[in-house]
Scaffold this motif. Structure first.
Motif, PDB file in Angstrom:
ATOM      1  N   THR A  84      -8.005 -12.803 -15.652  1.00 41.19           N
ATOM      2  CA  THR A  84      -8.547 -13.802 -14.732  1.00 41.19           C
ATOM      3  C   THR A  84      -7.750 -13.854 -13.432  1.00 41.19           C
ATOM      4  O   THR A  84      -8.326 -14.095 -12.364  1.00 41.19           O
ATOM      5  N   ALA A  85      -6.432 -13.600 -13.498  1.00 40.47           N
ATOM      6  CA  ALA A  85      -5.630 -13.566 -12.273  1.00 40.47           C
ATOM      7  C   ALA A  85      -6.051 -12.408 -11.384  1.00 40.47           C
ATOM      8  O   ALA A  85      -6.172 -12.550 -10.157  1.00 40.47           O
ATOM      9  N   SER A  86      -6.291 -11.245 -11.988  1.00 42.20           N
ATOM     10  CA  SER A  86      -6.718 -10.072 -11.224  1.00 42.20           C
ATOM     11  C   SER A  86      -8.082 -10.299 -10.595  1.00 42.20           C
ATOM     12  O   SER A  86      -8.306  -9.977  -9.425  1.00 42.20           O
ATOM     13  N   LEU A  87      -9.009 -10.858 -11.362  1.00 41.50           N
ATOM     14  CA  LEU A  87     -10.356 -11.100 -10.839  1.00 41.50           C
ATOM     15  C   LEU A  87     -10.337 -12.157  -9.742  1.00 41.50           C
ATOM     16  O   LEU A  87     -11.096 -12.072  -8.770  1.00 41.50           O
ATOM     17  N   ASN A  88      -9.481 -13.157  -9.880  1.00 38.51           N
ATOM     18  CA  ASN A  88      -9.418 -14.233  -8.905  1.00 38.51           C
ATOM     19  C   ASN A  88      -8.973 -13.742  -7.527  1.00 38.51           C
ATOM     20  O   ASN A  88      -9.304 -14.350  -6.512  1.00 38.51           O
ATOM     21  N   SER A  89      -8.231 -12.625  -7.493  1.00 39.20           N
ATOM     22  CA  SER A  89      -7.803 -12.080  -6.207  1.00 39.20           C
ATOM     23  C   SER A  89      -8.973 -11.461  -5.444  1.00 39.20           C
ATOM     24  O   SER A  89      -8.876 -11.224  -4.238  1.00 39.20           O
ATOM     25  N   LEU A  90     -10.084 -11.201  -6.135  1.00 38.76           N
ATOM     26  CA  LEU A  90     -11.244 -10.567  -5.507  1.00 38.76           C
ATOM     27  C   LEU A  90     -12.388 -11.531  -5.229  1.00 38.76           C
ATOM     28  O   LEU A  90     -13.293 -11.211  -4.460  1.00 38.76           O
ATOM     29  N   GLY A  91     -12.359 -12.683  -5.841  1.00 40.39           N
ATOM     30  CA  GLY A  91     -13.416 -13.658  -5.600  1.00 40.39           C
ATOM     31  C   GLY A  91     -13.159 -14.918  -6.392  1.00 40.39           C
ATOM     32  O   GLY A  91     -12.605 -14.863  -7.492  1.00 40.39           O
ATOM     33  N   PRO A  92     -13.565 -16.091  -5.868  1.00 39.14           N
ATOM     34  CA  PRO A  92     -13.270 -17.355  -6.549  1.00 39.14           C
ATOM     35  C   PRO A  92     -14.176 -17.655  -7.733  1.00 39.14           C
ATOM     36  O   PRO A  92     -13.809 -18.430  -8.616  1.00 39.14           O
ATOM     37  N   LEU A  93     -15.370 -17.063  -7.756  1.00 35.79           N
ATOM     38  CA  LEU A  93     -16.344 -17.356  -8.806  1.00 35.79           C
ATOM     39  C   LEU A  93     -16.748 -16.084  -9.531  1.00 35.79           C
ATOM     40  O   LEU A  93     -16.848 -15.013  -8.922  1.00 35.79           O
ATOM     41  N   ALA A  94     -16.984 -16.213 -10.823  1.00 36.11           N
ATOM     42  CA  ALA A  94     -17.454 -15.074 -11.613  1.00 36.11           C
ATOM     43  C   ALA A  94     -18.679 -15.485 -12.414  1.00 36.11           C
ATOM     44  O   ALA A  94     -18.797 -16.628 -12.882  1.00 36.11           O
ATOM     45  N   TRP A  95     -19.604 -14.555 -12.549  1.00 33.85           N
ATOM     46  CA  TRP A  95     -20.696 -14.722 -13.499  1.00 33.85           C
ATOM     47  C   TRP A  95     -20.172 -14.223 -14.843  1.00 33.85           C
ATOM     48  O   TRP A  95     -19.774 -13.066 -14.975  1.00 33.85           O
ATOM     49  N   VAL A  96     -20.141 -15.119 -15.829  1.00 31.48           N
ATOM     50  CA  VAL A  96     -19.651 -14.777 -17.167  1.00 31.48           C
ATOM     51  C   VAL A  96     -20.843 -14.784 -18.111  1.00 31.48           C
ATOM     52  O   VAL A  96     -21.529 -15.796 -18.260  1.00 31.48           O
ATOM     53  N   LYS A  97     -21.061 -13.647 -18.747  1.00 32.49           N
ATOM     54  CA  LYS A  97     -22.170 -13.505 -19.684  1.00 32.49           C
ATOM     55  C   LYS A  97     -21.598 -13.400 -21.096  1.00 32.49           C
ATOM     56  O   LYS A  97     -20.868 -12.457 -21.420  1.00 32.49           O
ATOM     57  N   LEU A  98     -21.925 -14.368 -21.927  1.00 36.76           N
ATOM     58  CA  LEU A  98     -21.472 -14.396 -23.320  1.00 36.76           C
ATOM     59  C   LEU A  98     -22.617 -13.933 -24.210  1.00 36.76           C
ATOM     60  O   LEU A  98     -23.710 -14.482 -24.165  1.00 36.76           O
ATOM     61  N   SER A  99     -22.365 -12.912 -25.016  1.00 32.73           N
ATOM     62  CA  SER A  99     -23.390 -12.423 -25.941  1.00 32.73           C
ATOM     63  C   SER A  99     -22.738 -12.157 -27.298  1.00 32.73           C
ATOM     64  O   SER A  99     -21.540 -12.381 -27.485  1.00 32.73           O
ATOM     65  N   ASP A 100     -23.519 -11.663 -28.240  1.00 36.08           N
ATOM     66  CA  ASP A 100     -23.013 -11.460 -29.595  1.00 36.08           C
ATOM     67  C   ASP A 100     -21.898 -10.427 -29.674  1.00 36.08           C
ATOM     68  O   ASP A 100     -21.031 -10.505 -30.539  1.00 36.08           O
ATOM     69  N   ASP A 101     -21.920  -9.426 -28.792  1.00 34.01           N
ATOM     70  CA  ASP A 101     -20.971  -8.324 -28.926  1.00 34.01           C
ATOM     71  C   ASP A 101     -20.063  -8.110 -27.724  1.00 34.01           C
ATOM     72  O   ASP A 101     -19.156  -7.289 -27.768  1.00 34.01           O
ATOM     73  N   GLN A 102     -20.287  -8.846 -26.609  1.00 30.55           N
ATOM     74  CA  GLN A 102     -19.494  -8.630 -25.403  1.00 30.55           C
ATOM     75  C   GLN A 102     -19.288  -9.925 -24.636  1.00 30.55           C
ATOM     76  O   GLN A 102     -20.072 -10.869 -24.756  1.00 30.55           O
ATOM     77  N   VAL A 103     -18.213  -9.917 -23.847  1.00 31.23           N
ATOM     78  CA  VAL A 103     -18.009 -10.938 -22.826  1.00 31.23           C
ATOM     79  C   VAL A 103     -17.923 -10.193 -21.495  1.00 31.23           C
ATOM     80  O   VAL A 103     -17.065  -9.322 -21.325  1.00 31.23           O
ATOM     81  N   CYS A 104     -18.824 -10.493 -20.581  1.00 32.09           N
ATOM     82  CA  CYS A 104     -18.895  -9.766 -19.314  1.00 32.09           C
ATOM     83  C   CYS A 104     -18.520 -10.684 -18.152  1.00 32.09           C
ATOM     84  O   CYS A 104     -19.010 -11.808 -18.063  1.00 32.09           O
ATOM     85  N   PHE A 105     -17.643 -10.173 -17.277  1.00 30.59           N
ATOM     86  CA  PHE A 105     -17.270 -10.869 -16.047  1.00 30.59           C
ATOM     87  C   PHE A 105     -17.794 -10.034 -14.877  1.00 30.59           C
ATOM     88  O   PHE A 105     -17.501  -8.843 -14.787  1.00 30.59           O
ATOM     89  N   THR A 106     -18.522 -10.661 -13.983  1.00 35.25           N
ATOM     90  CA  THR A 106     -19.079  -9.964 -12.829  1.00 35.25           C
ATOM     91  C   THR A 106     -18.765 -10.740 -11.554  1.00 35.25           C
ATOM     92  O   THR A 106     -18.953 -11.956 -11.513  1.00 35.25           O
TER      93      THR A 106
END
Length: 347
Positions: A17-39
């Motif tokens: 989350t620290a690494s992603l925060n350096s590129l943008g303040p908001l993330a689309w987080v997709k929670l599913s049965d087999d993955q967690v996706c941050f975009t």
């Protein structure tokens, strides 16, 4: 709609989350049965598409929704990262989706134990009430105390239609793929190049390049080159003896035949291992400061493979450290954590 999970790898989750925060303040987080996706898809700069298997971060995990057990959230990365930092020394941590005054929240419940009688101070994150809900439990003998703290991070639930049009961009097959040297080393040199270029361009208003053009190039003989050229200077650094991972026939269209016709196979016939030949290089020009932000992902560790589509795109694939004995000489999507699509600059 229900999401609840126990976190088994707080350190990795916090660094991510620290690494992603350096590129943008908001993330689309997709929670599913087999993955967690941050975009992250900023208006300008690097796109991030991170897909993590459940056991990368979580131990127990439950997600339920009427939309095929998929939940889409807009999550502020700064507050989430601060909440996770407060759990770095926790004995256990759980995260769940809940509501407070009709506002959706990610509630991070942290359990710590202490042998002292003194209170500990924890960051409050982004909760409306200070983020603390810390009753003490003296059930542990010998002066040990269990402290339970709840951090609350406001989020926005996204309807499936809202994200239906968001898809990872498709790029053509890369001309060169290469395993990068340590990212912190690359960041140090690229930051130095960028500062030198900006310092040399401050001769007058309008003459400075607010987006410093950093040229990255690589070949299929283990060579990587980073350079900056301005009217006043030209500097470059070259790495040799890096690795160009082999392609996996099972993941290339056409198998062995597809590999024989792959652009990187043709590029391998050109150039040399000493980096002196001008042939066989694939290059892109990118923004120096944006590149520096991307390099912050080096805190995660693991290997990073750069894929160069000549004068078109630069894609970084970040693999988390693995103990499964995976062959690092083969380019594969297994154990992939993040994909960065770095926007090239026009000439």
């Amino acid at each position: 709609m229900r999401f609840k999970a126990s976190i088994q790898n707080i350190t990795t989750f916090t660094k991510l989350t620290a690494s992603l925060n350096s590129l943008g303040p908001l993330a689309w987080v997709k929670l599913s049965d087999d993955q967690v996706c941050f975009t992250i898809i900023p208006e300008q700069g690097t796109q991030v598409w991170a897909a993590l298997s459940i056991d990368t971060i979580f131990e127990t995990y439950t997600v339920q929704s009427a939309a095929n057990n998929v939940i889409n959230l807009e999550v502020p990365l700064g507050p989430l990262n601060r909440a996770l930092k407060s759990a770095l020394n926790a004995t256990s941590a759980q995260i769940r989706l809940t509501k407070k005054d009709s506002m959706p929240l990610l509630a991070l419940t942290i359990v710590t134990t202490s042998s002292s009688n003194s209170y500990s101070a924890f960051p409050t994150g982004a909760s409306n009430d200070g983020g603390l809900d810390a009753p003490f439990d003296d059930s542990f003998g010998g002066g040990n105390r269990e402290t339970i703290i709840t951090q609350e991070v406001p989020v926005r639930v996204l309807a499936p239609d809202t994200v239906a049009g968001l898809h990872e961009p498709q790029c053509r097959e890369p001309d060169v793929h290469i395993i990068l040297p340590p990212l912190l080393q690359l960041k140090s040199i690229s930051d130095r190049f960028t500062k030198l270029a900006l310092a040399g361009a401050r001769s007058g208003p309008g003459s400075t390049a607010s987006r410093t053009r950093l040229e990255m190039a690589a070949n299929m003989h283990g060579c990587l080159k980073m350079s900056i050229k301005t009217d006043a200077m030209s500097i470059s650094s070259v790495w040799t003896d890096l690795s160009n991972p082999e392609l996996d026939p099972g993941q290339v269209a056409g198998g062995e035949i597809g590999i024989s016709e792959h652009p990187s196979t043709r590029m391998k016939l050109l150039g040399s291992a000493d980096g002196r030949s001008e042939e066989g290089w694939a290059s892109v020009r990118i923004d120096g400061r944006d590149w520096g932000k991307v390099m912050s992902v080096g805190r995660l560790g693991g290997r990073v493979i750069a894929c160069f589509c000549h004068e078109h795109a630069l894609i970084l694939y970040v693999y988390l450290p693995s103990d499964n004995g995976e062959d690092e000489s083969v380019l594969t999507v297994r154990d992939l954590a993040l994909a960065f699509l770095i926007t090239p600059l026009n000439n």
